[in-house]
Design a protein around this motif. Structure first.
Motif, short mmCIF file in Angstrom:
data_model
loop_
_atom_site.label_atom_id
_atom_site.label_comp_id
_atom_site.label_asym_id
_atom_site.label_seq_id
_atom_site.Cartn_x
_atom_site.Cartn_y
_atom_site.Cartn_z
N ALA A 1 -0.37 5.85 -17.54
CA ALA A 1 -0.93 7.16 -17.22
C ALA A 1 -2.06 7.04 -16.20
CB ALA A 1 -1.44 7.82 -18.50
N MET A 2 -2.91 6.01 -16.35
CA MET A 2 -4.01 5.80 -15.42
C MET A 2 -3.49 5.49 -14.02
SD MET A 2 -7.18 5.89 -14.82
CE MET A 2 -7.87 5.99 -16.47
N GLY A 3 -2.41 4.71 -13.95
CA GLY A 3 -1.82 4.37 -12.66
C GLY A 3 -1.28 5.61 -11.95
N LYS A 4 -0.68 6.52 -12.73
CA LYS A 4 -0.17 7.76 -12.14
C LYS A 4 -1.31 8.61 -11.59
CE LYS A 4 3.92 8.15 -15.10
NZ LYS A 4 4.61 8.97 -16.13
N LEU A 5 -2.40 8.72 -12.36
CA LEU A 5 -3.55 9.50 -11.93
C LEU A 5 -4.17 8.90 -10.67
CD1 LEU A 5 -5.62 11.73 -12.35
CD2 LEU A 5 -6.89 10.19 -13.88
N THR A 6 -4.29 7.57 -10.64
CA THR A 6 -4.85 6.89 -9.47
C THR A 6 -4.00 7.16 -8.23
OG1 THR A 6 -5.72 5.12 -10.87
CG2 THR A 6 -5.55 4.67 -8.52
N LEU A 7 -2.68 7.14 -8.38
CA LEU A 7 -1.78 7.41 -7.27
C LEU A 7 -2.03 8.81 -6.70
CD1 LEU A 7 0.68 6.93 -5.46
CD2 LEU A 7 2.12 7.72 -7.35
N GLN A 8 -2.14 9.79 -7.57
CA GLN A 8 -2.34 11.16 -7.12
C GLN A 8 -3.68 11.32 -6.40
OE1 GLN A 8 -1.89 13.31 -10.80
NE2 GLN A 8 0.32 13.48 -10.58
N ILE A 9 -4.71 10.68 -6.93
CA ILE A 9 -6.04 10.77 -6.31
C ILE A 9 -6.05 10.09 -4.95
CG2 ILE A 9 -8.44 10.04 -6.49
CD1 ILE A 9 -8.17 10.35 -9.54
N MET A 10 -5.52 8.86 -4.87
CA MET A 10 -5.53 8.12 -3.61
C MET A 10 -4.65 8.78 -2.56
SD MET A 10 -5.62 4.12 -4.77
CE MET A 10 -5.98 3.62 -3.09
N ALA A 11 -3.51 9.31 -2.98
CA ALA A 11 -2.62 9.98 -2.03
C ALA A 11 -3.29 11.23 -1.48
CB ALA A 11 -1.31 10.35 -2.72
N SER A 12 -4.04 11.94 -2.34
CA SER A 12 -4.74 13.15 -1.91
C SER A 12 -5.80 12.81 -0.87
CB SER A 12 -5.40 13.84 -3.12
OG SER A 12 -4.43 14.29 -4.04
N PHE A 13 -6.59 11.78 -1.14
CA PHE A 13 -7.64 11.38 -0.19
C PHE A 13 -7.05 10.89 1.12
CE2 PHE A 13 -10.64 11.23 -3.81
CZ PHE A 13 -11.72 11.89 -3.22
N ALA A 14 -5.94 10.14 1.03
CA ALA A 14 -5.30 9.62 2.24
C ALA A 14 -4.81 10.76 3.12
CB ALA A 14 -4.14 8.70 1.87
N GLU A 15 -4.19 11.77 2.50
CA GLU A 15 -3.70 12.90 3.28
C GLU A 15 -4.85 13.71 3.86
OE1 GLU A 15 -0.38 16.43 3.04
OE2 GLU A 15 -1.16 15.58 1.18
N LYS B 1 0.86 -1.19 0.00
CA LYS B 1 0.00 0.00 0.00
C LYS B 1 0.89 1.23 0.00
CE LYS B 1 -3.75 -2.15 2.67
NZ LYS B 1 -4.57 -2.06 3.92
N ILE B 2 0.37 2.33 -0.55
CA ILE B 2 1.21 3.52 -0.66
C ILE B 2 1.59 4.10 0.69
CG2 ILE B 2 0.37 4.14 -2.95
CD1 ILE B 2 -1.42 6.23 -1.67
N ASP B 3 0.77 3.87 1.75
CA ASP B 3 1.12 4.44 3.04
C ASP B 3 2.29 3.70 3.69
OD1 ASP B 3 -0.10 2.12 3.87
OD2 ASP B 3 -1.68 3.10 5.04
N ARG B 4 2.69 2.56 3.13
CA ARG B 4 3.92 1.90 3.59
C ARG B 4 5.13 2.68 3.09
NH1 ARG B 4 2.59 -1.35 7.72
NH2 ARG B 4 0.78 -2.65 7.18
N PHE B 5 4.95 3.35 1.96
CA PHE B 5 6.04 4.08 1.31
C PHE B 5 6.17 5.50 1.84
CE2 PHE B 5 7.68 6.34 -2.58
CZ PHE B 5 8.94 5.77 -2.57
N ALA B 6 5.03 6.19 1.97
CA ALA B 6 5.03 7.57 2.46
C ALA B 6 3.67 7.91 3.03
CB ALA B 6 5.40 8.53 1.34
N ARG B 7 3.64 8.79 4.04
CA ARG B 7 2.39 9.14 4.68
C ARG B 7 1.81 10.47 4.21
NH1 ARG B 7 1.12 6.30 9.23
NH2 ARG B 7 -0.91 7.29 8.93
#
Length: 212
Positions: free
Chosen positions: A117-131, A80-86
């Motif tokens: 490209a879709m994976g990059k967009l998904t990362l930005q959206i999920m990281a935004s919501f997580a923060e 999960k991305i929160d393992r990498f950065a919070r």
């Protein structure tokens, strides 16, 4: 024509305390299975025990960035991305740095893969919501603490004194941060932070004093 080049993957595993062996095992197994399903080779498993995702000075994290720069693997995997950065800033900056080294980033349990490209967009959206979610939680905790202080409740405990000589003695005997925490009556994270301040690093399953 089929590309027969086998991709090398770096596997990143993190726990906030160093006694979460079950979490380490589950993360490792999930990442290995993912690599196997893709036909990728595991270059190395990078493991940070007892480190917060907010801390970018994690030893294994630093090793990842150096190895990525040296071209030792082509994709970095986390569960999960929160393992990498919070934080979204830390996450996106680190991913951008990986991409500058021609290294992709993917989370096995989330639809994130920066090779698309879709994976990059998904990362930005999920990281935004997580923060955003963490910000809301922090605001509520801060408001609750202020309300308690106004009622005369003491919310902050004084920093507990931990003799460095005794701590180093226990570590040299092979005790874990969790065991040392129980000895001094503090959390494993507190012990981890003190050890880092004292110049220790966690390598190959044990704490070692850095040589200068």
């Amino acid at each position: 024509m089929k590309n027969n080049t086998i991709k090398k993957a770096g596997l990143y595993i993190r726990t906030s305390t160093d006694n979460q062996q079950d979490s380490i095992h589950l993360q490792r197994q999930e990442l290995r299975n993912y690599c196997h399903s893709k036909g990728w080779v595991v270059h190395e498993e990078y493991i940070d025990f007892g480190f917060s995702g907010k801390d970018t000075e994690r030893p294994a994290f630093q090793n990842i960035m150096q190895d990525a720069e040296d071209g030792k693997f082509q994709i970095l995997l986390v569960t999960k991305i929160d393992r990498f950065a919070r934080s979204i800033i830390d996450c996106l900056v680190s991913v951008e740095k990986l991409e500058s080294y021609c290294v992709s980033f993917a989370a096995t349990s989330q639809p994130i893969d920066t090779s698309s490209a879709m994976g990059k967009l998904t990362l930005q959206i999920m990281a935004s919501f997580a923060e955003f979610e963490r910000s809301i939680i922090n605001e509520r905790m801060t408001a609750g603490r202020r309300a308690a202080e106004q009622r005369g409740v003491i919310c902050h405990r004084p920093k507990k004194e931990i003799p460095s000589k005794k701590l180093e003695e226990l570590i040299e005997k092979g005790l874990s941060a969790n065991a040392c925490g129980k000895y001094f009556g503090v959390t494993a994270s507190t012990i981890t932070n003190r050890l880092i301040n004292y110049g220790y690093v966690y390598e190959n399953g044990e704490w070692k004093k850095e040589e200068h």
